[in-house]
Design an enzyme around this catalytic site. Structure first.
Site, PDB file in Angstrom:
ATOM      1  N   PHE A  93      29.992  41.956  34.928  1.00  0.00           N
ATOM      2  CA  PHE A  93      30.906  43.095  34.781  1.00  0.00           C
ATOM      3  C   PHE A  93      32.321  42.563  34.655  1.00  0.00           C
ATOM      4  O   PHE A  93      32.788  41.808  35.502  1.00  0.00           O
ATOM      5  CB  PHE A  93      30.825  44.035  35.986  1.00  0.00           C
ATOM      6  CG  PHE A  93      31.753  45.212  35.847  1.00  0.00           C
ATOM      7  CD1 PHE A  93      31.387  46.328  35.104  1.00  0.00           C
ATOM      8  CD2 PHE A  93      33.014  45.196  36.434  1.00  0.00           C
ATOM      9  CE1 PHE A  93      32.257  47.402  34.946  1.00  0.00           C
ATOM     10  CE2 PHE A  93      33.890  46.269  36.280  1.00  0.00           C
ATOM     11  CZ  PHE A  93      33.512  47.372  35.541  1.00  0.00           C
ATOM     12  N   ASP A 103      36.205  35.082  36.041  1.00  0.00           N
ATOM     13  CA  ASP A 103      36.623  36.409  36.485  1.00  0.00           C
ATOM     14  C   ASP A 103      36.553  36.430  38.011  1.00  0.00           C
ATOM     15  O   ASP A 103      35.480  36.586  38.593  1.00  0.00           O
ATOM     16  CB  ASP A 103      35.703  37.464  35.855  1.00  0.00           C
ATOM     17  CG  ASP A 103      36.067  38.878  36.303  1.00  0.00           C
ATOM     18  OD1 ASP A 103      36.815  39.026  37.278  1.00  0.00           O
ATOM     19  OD2 ASP A 103      35.564  39.832  35.676  1.00  0.00           O
ATOM     20  N   LYS A 147      42.451  43.435  41.852  1.00  0.00           N
ATOM     21  CA  LYS A 147      41.953  43.971  43.125  1.00  0.00           C
ATOM     22  C   LYS A 147      42.754  43.494  44.347  1.00  0.00           C
ATOM     23  O   LYS A 147      43.820  44.013  44.611  1.00  0.00           O
ATOM     24  CB  LYS A 147      40.456  43.675  43.279  1.00  0.00           C
ATOM     25  CG  LYS A 147      39.600  44.486  42.287  1.00  0.00           C
ATOM     26  CD  LYS A 147      38.142  44.602  42.677  1.00  0.00           C
ATOM     27  CE  LYS A 147      37.435  45.676  41.883  1.00  0.00           C
ATOM     28  NZ  LYS A 147      36.670  45.225  40.735  1.00  0.00           N
TER      29      LYS A 147
HETATM   30  C1  LIG Z   1      36.716  45.460  39.326  1.00  0.00           C
HETATM   31  C2  LIG Z   1      36.365  44.363  38.404  1.00  0.00           C
HETATM   32  C3  LIG Z   1      36.857  44.337  37.093  1.00  0.00           C
HETATM   33  C4  LIG Z   1      37.683  45.447  36.516  1.00  0.00           C
HETATM   34  O1  LIG Z   1      38.854  45.659  37.231  1.00  0.00           O
HETATM   35  P1  LIG Z   1      39.632  47.061  37.107  1.00  0.00           P
HETATM   36  O2  LIG Z   1      40.871  46.869  37.903  1.00  0.00           O
HETATM   37  O3  LIG Z   1      38.710  48.108  37.645  1.00  0.00           O
HETATM   38  O4  LIG Z   1      39.898  47.291  35.657  1.00  0.00           O
HETATM   39  C5  LIG Z   1      36.508  43.265  36.293  1.00  0.00           C
HETATM   40  N1  LIG Z   1      35.765  42.252  36.769  1.00  0.00           N
HETATM   41  C6  LIG Z   1      35.284  42.238  38.025  1.00  0.00           C
HETATM   42  C7  LIG Z   1      34.476  41.082  38.493  1.00  0.00           C
HETATM   43  C8  LIG Z   1      35.564  43.299  38.878  1.00  0.00           C
HETATM   44  O5  LIG Z   1      35.074  43.302  40.127  1.00  0.00           O
END
Ligand SMILES: *Cc1c(COP(=O)(O)O)cnc(C)c1O
Length: 392
Positions: free
Chosen positions: A126, A210, A244
């Site tokens: 994701f 990520d 985050k």
């Molecule tokens: C939450 C998340 C995203 C997206 O971040 P947003 O601030 O919701 O756009 C992308 N990658 C990972 C691994 C995430 O946990």
């Protein structure tokens, strides 16, 4: 209340779980005054918990000083945060934006700007909901309604064999999460990340991590790639995406580049109005500063250990495995009971998340203490009764 929500909002499920009114530390209260122990923290966002004085002070002071200036100007908080992230990650340069998905958009643009056509990503990954980030997200159900998306991304099973078969000199980048949070906190196979670094380096492809969910101390190191043995010694990723937890509840994203990866986007290639504004960056500085001062990275390790030990002692027959690291915890269940367990937990005053139908995710504030963990274990044990009732 669900009527009011349904009539005023779109795109989210029409029945939010509760209407929350305020928070303090790892506790939140709903509009009826009912208290909850928050073991989700806004999905790994509220690193300092709710209404932490350091966060409140940073937002208040900076709002009263200089909130926003545009990227025609720099500001002291922005430069300080860029330097702080360089120091903490070992990276070379930083791009600021406002969310995780935007950090991944910038990462995708870097990959494309290499001129190589292929991007490798992982099944069940994701990376966000905007179209570039969605194009590299390995969940067909999220992607398919919006296709055609970016051409090029390929989704690999998470095995070294699959990566060895796919990698080549036409690959721009391999994109991956050190732990797949949205998939239910799935760990990479042992040695996978290190091998991914070797293979991408051999073929001149970028390794894009990520760490939007795993960063900012959550896994018991500042960043998951820094765990002992995660990468071959002396190596670094090329790009790391953050969001985050770095803002502790203030919206901010950042992309850290290592070495020449920071030279790929040229001035004018990318930008965003709010990116790196003084209000967001001053807040992130304060949040990261407090994580450092109070050694919340060490606390994430210790409290994560206490949660894992507690779950092991519980030896509940409905639990199959416990995954993740530090305070990013996945709890596997013997069947599709995760929604029932999370709903029962909420009734008992505990917030956890059903990240998959058979996996519970925990991502509490990094500030939790022994008593919070013990309270969690007590309430979660009670909530697990929902598995027995649904399975019998
Ligand atoms: C939450 C998340 C995203 C997206 O971040 P947003 O601030 O919701 O756009 C992308 N990658 C990972 C691994 C995430 O946990």
């Amino acid at each position: 209340m669900s009527d009011r929500f349904r009539e005023a909002m779109f795109s989210y499920a029409p029945t939010p779980l509760k209407v929350l009114a305020r928070g303090e530390g790892a506790r939140v209260w709903d509009v009826d005054g009912v208290e909850y122990l928050d073991f989700l923290a806004g999905i790994a966002v509220n690193a300092l918990g709710h209404a932490h004085p350091v966060f409140v002070d940073a937002v208040s002071r900076q709002a009263a000083t200089l909130a926003h200036v545009s990227n025609y100007f720099a500001s002291e908080p922005q430069l300080e945060l860029a330097e702080r992230l360089k120091r903490l990650t070992g990276g070379t340069s930083v791009f600021f934006c406002n969310s995780g998905t935007e950090a991944m958009e910038a990462a995708v643009k870097i990959a494309r700007r290499t001129g190589r056509p292929r991007i490798l990503a992982l099944e069940k990954s994701f990376h966000g909901r905007t179209l570039g980030a969605l194009s590299i997200t390995g969940k067909p159900a999220l992607r398919e309604p919006f296709e055609p998306l970016l051409p090029g991304p390929e989704f690999l099973p998470t095995t070294v064999d699959a990566l060895e078969a796919a990698i080549g000199d036409d690959v721009a980048a391999l994109v991956l999460e050190p732990i797949k949070g949205e998939a239910g906190v799935l760990d990479l196979p042992e040695g996978y990340l290190a091998r991914a670094r070797e293979l991408t380096a051999q073929h001149g492809a970028l390794l894009i991590l990520d760490e939007i969910q795993t960063g900012a101390g959550r896994t018991g190191e500042w960043f998951a790639f820094q765990h002992e043995g995660a990468l071959p010694s002396g190596t670094m990723p090329d790009v790391v995406a953050l969001a985050k937890g770095i803002g502790g509840g203030f919206p901010i994203g950042a992309l850290v580049a290592f070495g020449t990866a920071g030279d790929i986007l040229k001035p004018g290639d990318h930008g965003t109005t709010f990116g790196g504004n003084p209000l967001a960056t001053a807040t992130a500085n304060a949040v990261l500063g407090e994580i450092e001062r109070a050694d919340l990275v060490g606390n994430a390790r210790a409290m994560g250990g206490r949660i894992r030990a507690g779950l092991a002692t519980l030896a509940h027959p409905a639990i199959t495995d416990v995954s993740g690291r530090g305070l990013l915890v996945g709890i596997g269940l013997t069947g599709p009971w995760a929604n029932a367990v999370a709903a029962r937990a909420l009734e008992l005053g505990l917030i956890v998340n059903a990240a998959a139908e058979d996996r519970i995710r925990l991502a509490p504030p990094l500030t939790i203490d022994d008593a919070d963990v013990d309270r969690f274990l007590d309430l979660f044990t009670q909530a697990l009764a929902a598995t027995e009732s649904s399975s019998s």
